[in-house]
Design a protein around this motif. Structure first.
Motif, PDB file in Angstrom:
ATOM      1  N   THR A  14      83.175  95.641  49.414  1.00 56.06           N
ATOM      2  CA  THR A  14      82.597  96.314  50.574  1.00 56.06           C
ATOM      3  C   THR A  14      81.136  96.676  50.330  1.00 56.06           C
ATOM      4  O   THR A  14      80.320  96.608  51.245  1.00 56.06           O
ATOM      5  N   SER A  15      80.786  96.998  49.101  1.00 55.66           N
ATOM      6  CA  SER A  15      79.407  97.385  48.767  1.00 55.66           C
ATOM      7  C   SER A  15      78.434  96.208  48.854  1.00 55.66           C
ATOM      8  O   SER A  15      77.221  96.402  48.883  1.00 55.66           O
ATOM      9  N   GLU A  16      78.942  94.988  48.897  1.00 52.14           N
ATOM     10  CA  GLU A  16      78.086  93.801  48.961  1.00 52.14           C
ATOM     11  C   GLU A  16      77.669  93.443  50.391  1.00 52.14           C
ATOM     12  O   GLU A  16      76.806  92.588  50.573  1.00 52.14           O
ATOM     13  N   ILE A  17      78.266  94.097  51.379  1.00 51.63           N
ATOM     14  CA  ILE A  17      77.946  93.812  52.779  1.00 51.63           C
ATOM     15  C   ILE A  17      77.027  94.923  53.280  1.00 51.63           C
ATOM     16  O   ILE A  17      77.444  96.084  53.356  1.00 51.63           O
ATOM     17  N   PRO A  18      75.780  94.608  53.622  1.00 46.90           N
ATOM     18  CA  PRO A  18      74.848  95.656  54.046  1.00 46.90           C
ATOM     19  C   PRO A  18      75.252  96.303  55.378  1.00 46.90           C
ATOM     20  O   PRO A  18      75.706  95.611  56.290  1.00 46.90           O
ATOM     21  N   VAL A  19      75.091  97.628  55.458  1.00 47.21           N
ATOM     22  CA  VAL A  19      75.331  98.349  56.705  1.00 47.21           C
ATOM     23  C   VAL A  19      74.304  97.869  57.724  1.00 47.21           C
ATOM     24  O   VAL A  19      73.130  97.698  57.407  1.00 47.21           O
ATOM     25  N   GLY A  63      81.468 101.405  56.928  1.00 50.30           N
ATOM     26  CA  GLY A  63      82.919 101.302  56.799  1.00 50.30           C
ATOM     27  C   GLY A  63      83.615 100.436  57.840  1.00 50.30           C
ATOM     28  O   GLY A  63      84.835 100.282  57.801  1.00 50.30           O
ATOM     29  N   GLU A  64      82.867  99.848  58.766  1.00 48.57           N
ATOM     30  CA  GLU A  64      83.441  98.975  59.805  1.00 48.57           C
ATOM     31  C   GLU A  64      83.050  97.536  59.477  1.00 48.57           C
ATOM     32  O   GLU A  64      81.870  97.195  59.472  1.00 48.57           O
ATOM     33  N   PHE A  65      84.043  96.699  59.220  1.00 48.25           N
ATOM     34  CA  PHE A  65      83.775  95.320  58.818  1.00 48.25           C
ATOM     35  C   PHE A  65      84.326  94.349  59.854  1.00 48.25           C
ATOM     36  O   PHE A  65      85.423  94.525  60.365  1.00 48.25           O
ATOM     37  N   LYS A  66      83.538  93.324  60.133  1.00 43.94           N
ATOM     38  CA  LYS A  66      83.909  92.278  61.085  1.00 43.94           C
ATOM     39  C   LYS A  66      83.659  90.936  60.417  1.00 43.94           C
ATOM     40  O   LYS A  66      82.824  90.830  59.519  1.00 43.94           O
ATOM     41  N   ALA A  67      84.355  89.909  60.908  1.00 41.28           N
ATOM     42  CA  ALA A  67      84.125  88.559  60.392  1.00 41.28           C
ATOM     43  C   ALA A  67      84.122  87.574  61.544  1.00 41.28           C
ATOM     44  O   ALA A  67      84.879  87.721  62.512  1.00 41.28           O
ATOM     45  N   PHE A  68      83.257  86.575  61.422  1.00 44.29           N
ATOM     46  CA  PHE A  68      83.106  85.550  62.449  1.00 44.29           C
ATOM     47  C   PHE A  68      82.913  84.194  61.779  1.00 44.29           C
ATOM     48  O   PHE A  68      82.458  84.113  60.641  1.00 44.29           O
ATOM     49  N   SER A  69      83.213  83.149  62.514  1.00 46.45           N
ATOM     50  CA  SER A  69      82.903  81.804  62.044  1.00 46.45           C
ATOM     51  C   SER A  69      81.397  81.726  61.844  1.00 46.45           C
ATOM     52  O   SER A  69      80.629  82.272  62.629  1.00 46.45           O
ATOM     53  N   SER A  70      80.982  81.025  60.804  1.00 45.02           N
ATOM     54  CA  SER A  70      79.538  80.875  60.563  1.00 45.02           C
ATOM     55  C   SER A  70      78.993  79.598  61.196  1.00 45.02           C
ATOM     56  O   SER A  70      77.884  79.175  60.886  1.00 45.02           O
ATOM     57  N   THR A  71      79.765  79.013  62.103  1.00 47.60           N
ATOM     58  CA  THR A  71      79.333  77.798  62.802  1.00 47.60           C
ATOM     59  C   THR A  71      78.846  78.165  64.197  1.00 47.60           C
ATOM     60  O   THR A  71      79.593  78.724  65.002  1.00 47.60           O
TER      61      THR A  71
END
Length: 151
Positions: A63-68, A87-95
């Motif tokens: 979690t610390s590797e993803i910048p706020v 503290g809120e994380f999201k993920a998306f396709s990188s295409t």
């Protein structure tokens, strides 16, 4: 009158098929590299070529590797992970949904594609600037303690 049928030499045909296939593979490699610049600054986000497995085991990131208010692109997993708020994380396709180029940076609250300038929201993947008209596909994450994995 009978017409003579041309004799096809299998060795010549095989060479032609081989060369045509090699040309297609080379063109694919050139297209895959389109729009990426490894020396380009990624802004408040980053790319992580050393990320471990995406799904089924190892952590994608800490979690610390993803910048706020930023994010990180994991090219090997074709995913970008963002942290729109602490503290809120999201993920998306990188295409990119415009023409399939890989997104290249996360900066200023957007996920950016340098092929044609499309920008997507780090909060929901929606289009902030075209030519893309469709949002990035959301991916599911698991966050357990400090570890982020793809679901």
């Amino acid at each position: 009158m009978s017409e003579e049928q041309p004799v096809i030499d299998p060795a010549v045909t095989s060479r032609r098929v081989l060369l045509a296939g090699a040309g297609a593979i080379g063109a694919t490699a050139v297209l895959a590299a389109c729009g990426t610049d490894p020396d380009e600054d990624a802004g408040s986000g980053s790319q992580s070529p050393t990320a471990t497995q995406g799904s089924g085991g190892g952590a994608l990131a800490k979690t610390s590797e993803i910048p706020v208010e930023g994010g990180t692109i994991f090219a090997a997993q074709s995913v970008v992970v963002t942290q729109p708020a602490q503290g809120e994380f999201k993920a998306f396709s990188s295409t990119c949904t415009h023409q399939g180029c890989p997104v290249t940076s996360v900066d200023g609250g957007t996920i950016n594609c340098n092929c044609h300038g499309s920008k997507f929201s780090i909060e929901d993947g929606s289009v902030k600037k075209g030519p893309a008209t469709k949002p990035l596909t959301e991916r599911q994450l698991n966050v357990e303690g400090e570890n982020i994995t793809l679901a």
